[in-house]
Design an enzyme around this catalytic site. Structure first.
Site, PDB file in Angstrom:
ATOM      1  N   SER A  14       0.775  -1.235   0.035  1.00 37.05           N
ATOM      2  CA  SER A  14      -0.032   0.082  -0.088  1.00 37.05           C
ATOM      3  C   SER A  14       0.874   1.460  -0.107  1.00 37.05           C
ATOM      4  CB  SER A  14      -0.918   0.105   1.303  1.00 37.05           C
ATOM      5  OG  SER A  14      -1.604  -1.074   1.400  1.00 37.05           O
ATOM      6  N   GLY A  15       1.866   1.335   0.793  1.00 37.67           N
ATOM      7  CA  GLY A  15       2.760   2.425   0.938  1.00 37.67           C
ATOM      8  C   GLY A  15       3.422   2.786  -0.172  1.00 37.67           C
ATOM      9  N   CYS A  43      -1.734  -5.948   2.720  1.00 37.81           N
ATOM     10  CA  CYS A  43      -3.091  -5.569   3.161  1.00 37.81           C
ATOM     11  C   CYS A  43      -4.099  -6.066   1.990  1.00 37.81           C
ATOM     12  CB  CYS A  43      -2.984  -3.872   2.764  1.00 37.81           C
ATOM     13  SG  CYS A  43      -4.824  -3.348   2.657  1.00 37.81           S
ATOM     14  N   CYS A  48      -5.770  -7.174   5.524  1.00 32.35           N
ATOM     15  CA  CYS A  48      -6.898  -6.480   5.541  1.00 32.35           C
ATOM     16  C   CYS A  48      -7.992  -7.095   4.861  1.00 32.35           C
ATOM     17  CB  CYS A  48      -6.692  -4.932   5.469  1.00 32.35           C
ATOM     18  SG  CYS A  48      -5.253  -4.159   6.035  1.00 32.35           S
ATOM     19  N   LYS A  51      -8.819 -10.725   5.061  1.00 27.18           N
ATOM     20  CA  LYS A  51      -9.342 -10.920   6.376  1.00 27.18           C
ATOM     21  C   LYS A  51     -10.657 -10.362   6.575  1.00 27.18           C
ATOM     22  CE  LYS A  51      -9.319  -7.505   8.944  1.00 27.18           C
ATOM     23  NZ  LYS A  51      -7.972  -6.985   9.653  1.00 27.18           N
ATOM     24  N   TYR A 178      -4.038  -8.014  17.326  1.00 25.39           N
ATOM     25  CA  TYR A 178      -5.324  -7.856  16.524  1.00 25.39           C
ATOM     26  C   TYR A 178      -5.509  -9.098  15.784  1.00 25.39           C
ATOM     27  CZ  TYR A 178      -4.603  -2.417  15.822  1.00 25.39           C
ATOM     28  OH  TYR A 178      -4.529  -1.240  15.645  1.00 25.39           O
ATOM     29  N   GLU A 182      -8.692 -11.184  15.675  1.00 24.01           N
ATOM     30  CA  GLU A 182      -9.686 -11.358  14.598  1.00 24.01           C
ATOM     31  C   GLU A 182     -10.046 -12.826  14.133  1.00 24.01           C
ATOM     32  OE1 GLU A 182      -8.816  -6.987  12.941  1.00 24.01           O
ATOM     33  OE2 GLU A 182      -7.754  -8.586  11.994  1.00 24.01           O
ATOM     34  N   GLY A 262       2.864 -11.452  15.989  1.00 22.40           N
ATOM     35  CA  GLY A 262       3.752 -10.269  15.786  1.00 22.40           C
ATOM     36  C   GLY A 262       4.540 -10.748  14.465  1.00 22.40           C
ATOM     37  N   ASP A 303       5.465  -0.688   7.500  1.00 23.24           N
ATOM     38  CA  ASP A 303       5.881  -1.303   8.681  1.00 23.24           C
ATOM     39  C   ASP A 303       7.251  -1.489   8.845  1.00 23.24           C
ATOM     40  OD1 ASP A 303       3.043  -1.644   8.786  1.00 23.24           O
ATOM     41  OD2 ASP A 303       2.892  -3.838   8.446  1.00 23.24           O
ATOM     42  N   ALA A 341      -9.666   0.173  13.538  1.00 25.89           N
ATOM     43  CA  ALA A 341     -10.784  -0.612  13.986  1.00 25.89           C
ATOM     44  C   ALA A 341     -10.192  -2.173  14.348  1.00 25.89           C
ATOM     45  CB  ALA A 341     -11.559  -0.739  12.857  1.00 25.89           C
ATOM     46  N   HIS A 435     -31.862   8.705  16.155  1.00 25.64           N
ATOM     47  CA  HIS A 435     -32.523   7.771  17.167  1.00 25.64           C
ATOM     48  C   HIS A 435     -33.327   6.845  16.244  1.00 25.64           C
ATOM     49  CE1 HIS A 435     -34.560   5.933  20.557  1.00 25.64           C
ATOM     50  NE2 HIS A 435     -35.609   6.150  20.438  1.00 25.64           N
ATOM     51  N   GLU A 440     -25.802   6.571  19.313  1.00 27.08           N
ATOM     52  CA  GLU A 440     -26.587   8.054  20.069  1.00 27.08           C
ATOM     53  C   GLU A 440     -26.040   7.981  21.392  1.00 27.08           C
ATOM     54  OE1 GLU A 440     -31.031   8.016  20.663  1.00 27.08           O
ATOM     55  OE2 GLU A 440     -30.924   5.786  20.113  1.00 27.08           O
TER      56      GLU A 440
HETATM   57  P1  NDP Z   1       0.642  -7.791  17.939  1.00 25.21           P
HETATM   58  O1  NDP Z   1       1.917  -7.351  17.959  1.00 25.21           O
HETATM   59  O2  NDP Z   1      -0.555  -6.865  17.813  1.00 25.21           O
HETATM   60  O3  NDP Z   1       0.611  -9.025  18.780  1.00 25.21           O
HETATM   61  C1  NDP Z   1       1.286 -10.065  18.657  1.00 25.21           C
HETATM   62  C2  NDP Z   1       0.483 -11.185  20.063  1.00 25.21           C
HETATM   63  O4  NDP Z   1       1.474 -12.112  20.140  1.00 25.21           O
HETATM   64  C3  NDP Z   1       0.682 -10.291  21.397  1.00 25.21           C
HETATM   65  O5  NDP Z   1      -0.565 -10.612  22.031  1.00 25.21           O
HETATM   66  C4  NDP Z   1       1.749 -10.684  22.005  1.00 25.21           C
HETATM   67  O6  NDP Z   1       1.549 -10.870  23.437  1.00 25.21           O
HETATM   68  C5  NDP Z   1       1.891 -12.253  21.629  1.00 25.21           C
HETATM   69  N1  NDP Z   1       3.144 -12.792  21.562  1.00 25.21           N
HETATM   70  C6  NDP Z   1       4.264 -12.178  21.105  1.00 25.21           C
HETATM   71  N2  NDP Z   1       5.265 -12.958  21.170  1.00 25.21           N
HETATM   72  C7  NDP Z   1       4.943 -14.055  21.871  1.00 25.21           C
HETATM   73  C8  NDP Z   1       5.632 -15.587  22.003  1.00 25.21           C
HETATM   74  N3  NDP Z   1       6.651 -15.768  22.020  1.00 25.21           N
HETATM   75  N4  NDP Z   1       4.601 -16.451  22.697  1.00 25.21           N
HETATM   76  C9  NDP Z   1       3.289 -16.087  22.749  1.00 25.21           C
HETATM   77  N5  NDP Z   1       2.609 -15.167  22.409  1.00 25.21           N
HETATM   78  C10 NDP Z   1       3.478 -14.028  21.829  1.00 25.21           C
HETATM   79  O7  NDP Z   1       0.766  -8.479  16.358  1.00 25.21           O
HETATM   80  P2  NDP Z   1      -0.225  -9.369  15.224  1.00 25.21           P
HETATM   81  O8  NDP Z   1       0.535 -10.302  14.571  1.00 25.21           O
HETATM   82  O9  NDP Z   1      -1.601  -9.568  15.982  1.00 25.21           O
HETATM   83  O10 NDP Z   1      -0.260  -8.011  14.325  1.00 25.21           O
HETATM   84  C11 NDP Z   1       0.604  -7.322  13.702  1.00 25.21           C
HETATM   85  C12 NDP Z   1       0.505  -5.882  13.196  1.00 25.21           C
HETATM   86  O11 NDP Z   1      -0.677  -5.961  12.281  1.00 25.21           O
HETATM   87  C13 NDP Z   1      -0.373  -5.223  14.361  1.00 25.21           C
HETATM   88  O12 NDP Z   1       0.679  -4.581  15.214  1.00 25.21           O
HETATM   89  C14 NDP Z   1      -1.188  -4.091  13.700  1.00 25.21           C
HETATM   90  O13 NDP Z   1      -0.572  -2.963  13.593  1.00 25.21           O
HETATM   91  C15 NDP Z   1      -1.592  -4.893  12.341  1.00 25.21           C
HETATM   92  N6  NDP Z   1      -2.854  -5.333  12.058  1.00 25.21           N
HETATM   93  C16 NDP Z   1      -3.681  -4.225  12.163  1.00 25.21           C
HETATM   94  C17 NDP Z   1      -5.137  -4.662  11.954  1.00 25.21           C
HETATM   95  C18 NDP Z   1      -6.242  -3.870  12.037  1.00 25.21           C
HETATM   96  O14 NDP Z   1      -6.223  -2.745  11.608  1.00 25.21           O
HETATM   97  N7  NDP Z   1      -7.416  -4.194  12.226  1.00 25.21           N
HETATM   98  C19 NDP Z   1      -5.460  -6.072  11.676  1.00 25.21           C
HETATM   99  C20 NDP Z   1      -4.218  -6.989  11.732  1.00 25.21           C
HETATM  100  C21 NDP Z   1      -3.025  -6.540  11.925  1.00 25.21           C
HETATM  101  P3  NDP Z   1       2.039  -9.658  24.587  1.00 25.21           P
HETATM  102  O15 NDP Z   1       0.737  -8.707  24.547  1.00 25.21           O
HETATM  103  O16 NDP Z   1       1.991 -10.267  25.879  1.00 25.21           O
HETATM  104  O17 NDP Z   1       3.205  -9.068  23.933  1.00 25.21           O
END
Ligand code: NDP
Length: 452
Positions: A14-15, A43, A48, A51, A178, A182, A262, A303, A341, A435, A440
């Site tokens: 996208s970027g 995306c 996105c 998904k 996220y 999701e 992540g 990213d 969202a 309403h 609201e």
């Molecule tokens: P996130 O960084 O949001 O979440 C990663 C999750 O994995 C956290 O809950 C983290 O726990 C957990 N985690 C990390 N390492 C471990 C491990 N070794 N063992 C177990 N659990 C672990 O990453 P996502 O992959 O969900 O999403 C990546 C990015 O994509 C997001 O940051 C977001 O910006 C983007 N995104 C946006 C969406 C939207 O706008 N709707 C939809 C999907 C993605 P802890 O919290 O404890 O660190």
């Protein structure tokens, strides 16, 4: 010195695509772009867009039940993953075609190849060709990571979930961010028995706590087996299934295990180290407020810079880069008050500070309403919605708005404008309610539920 191009963009997500198109189309620059995989990036191809289509697909299961409650004589049929998947991939192919066409129509030369930096002004493609450019923009995004543990190679990542041969009967989703949250909703809605492990006390760390609680409660109510404070210790293959041993010592068999723990910036093997381009936390490319790296001709957006990892933010960063470099108007992308969202089921829309963050900053008032929305409550569904405003006591400004409700993503886009403009609680109050709607409540919240 003359260059082959004014701008060479590495990465067709996208970027990168937006920056290339605007630089060529609006600023008249001579632009090239290289993409090693499919155009549209995370995306469009594996994020996105697919998904959200899967969210739509998964929501029909409860709609049939609701329709029955509203007097319709219809019976739920079976969901065909094959039929949906065929249509999904045809749609992704169509969108990729549009991305390619947009580039071509703007006069951008695109190369289906991996690219790396050979020096501060030279890009080398995987087929050996080299091009010089006055500016180079890196927009290579990120890639899902899976932690190392015994059996971790048995896990799939969100990249593979859209290509499954068949839908699993039973899936484990690991992570509480996220993507994990999701997909727990999606899989559950498609009829897959879904377990989600999160290592911490509540999913969606960093978001408003009350909102997180309402989401988690709604997910459990919808049928997700959400196991908090739980992680995987070991996985073993067993008769085509995966045996998972968890931190509670429990063992369970799953057909698939998806890790959404992540993403890491895609910045390896780009020639950055050789050029002395600095990489920071998690390997992200370090940039200044104009997305410029330490090498003046090289910029990075999206990213791969790990600032705010959202598609619309990468697009904004790309446009700010073009303003700065090609339009003589130094512009830094605005990362403040970004509405977003989360397409969990129930869905969340959020902008600004969580109650917890706001409390750290200044004295606040919290206004909130939770209730069962009319449409679902009539159908006998128990999921609650939340409408919440976090307000500064001193300035009366709405510091944060958090909505958990069907359509929350649509609502927060509009509430986001008011919050970004600096609306006060009284500005919300003097807006007449629409309403009967759920939103609201945002203009009829009379007394604070908490002050701090
Ligand atoms: P996130 O960084 O949001 O979440 C990663 C999750 O994995 C956290 O809950 C983290 O726990 C957990 N985690 C990390 N390492 C471990 C491990 N070794 N063992 C177990 N659990 C672990 O990453 P996502 O992959 O969900 O999403 C990546 C990015 O994509 C997001 O940051 C977001 O910006 C983007 N995104 C946006 C969406 C939207 O706008 N709707 C939809 C999907 C993605 P802890 O919290 O404890 O660190």
């Amino acid at each position: 010195m003359s260059f082959d191009y004014d701008l060479f963009v590495i990465g067709g997500g996208s970027g990168g695509v937006r920056a290339a198109r605007v630089a060529a189309g609006e600023a008249g620059a001579k632009v090239a772009l290289a993409e090693e995989d499919r155009y549209g990036g995370i995306c469009v191809i594996r994020g996105c867009v697919p998904k959200k289509l899967m969210v739509f697909a998964s929501e029909y299961s409860t709609m049939v039940d609701d329709a029955q409650a509203y007097g319709w004589d219809i019976q739920p049929g079976a969901f065909s993953w094959d039929r949906f998947k065929g249509k999904l991939h045809a749609e992704l192919d169509r969108l990729e075609g549009i991305y390619r066409k947009l580039l071509a129509n703007s006069g951008v030369d695109s190369f289906d190849a991996r690219a790396k930096l050979a020096d501060a002004h030279t890009v080398e493609l995987s087929d050996g060709r080299r091009f010089t450019a006055k500016h180079i923009l890196i927009a290579t995004g990120g890639w899902p990571t899976v932690p190392e543990f015994p059996g971790s190679d048995l896990a799939i990542t969100p990249n593979e979930i859209f290509n499954l041969e068949t839908l699993p009967e039973r899936i484990l989703i690991v992570g509480g961010g996220y993507i994990a949250s999701e997909f727990a909703g999606i899989m559950n809605g498609l009829g897959v028995k879904t377990t989600q492990f999160y290592r911490g006390p509540q999913i969606l760390r960093g978001f408003d706590e009350e909102a997180r609680n309402v989401i988690a409660e709604g997910m459990v109510e919808a049928g997700v087996d959400l196991r908090l404070n739980t992680n995987v210790v070991e996985m073993r293959e067993e008769g085509g299934k995966i045996r998972v041993i968890d931190t509670d010592g429990k063992e369970q068999l799953f057909d698939k295990v998806m890790y959404a723990t992540g993403r890491a910036p895609n910045a390896d093997n780009l020639g950055l180290e050789e050029l002395g381009i600095e990489r920071g936390r998690g390997g992200a490319i370090t940039v200044d407020e104009y997305s410029q790296t330490g090498v003046p001709s090289v910029y990075a957006i999206g990213d791969v810079t790990d600032r705010v990892n959202l598609t619309p933010v990468a697009i904004r960063e790309g446009m700010a880069f073009v303003e700065t470099v090609f339009k003589g108007n130094p512009t830094s992308p605005d990362h403040d008050l970004i509405p977003t969202a989360i397409f969990t089921q129930p869905e969340m829309g959020t902008v600004g500070l969580s109650e917890e963050e706001a409390r750290e900053q200044e004295p606040i008032e919290v206004y909130a309403a939770t209730f069962k929305p009319m449409q679902q409550s009539f159908a006998g569904r128990a999921q609650r919605v939340l409408m919440k405003l976090v307000v500064s006591k001193a300035s009366r400004k709405v510091l944060g708005c958090h909505i958990v409700a069907p359509g929350a993503g649509e609502m927060i886009q509009l509430a986001g404008i008011a919050v970004k403009m600096g609306a006060t609680k009284e500005d919300f109050d003097r807006t007449v309610a629409v309403h009967p709607t759920m939103s609201e409540e945002l203009v009829t919240l009379k007394t604070p539920v908490r002050t701090a």
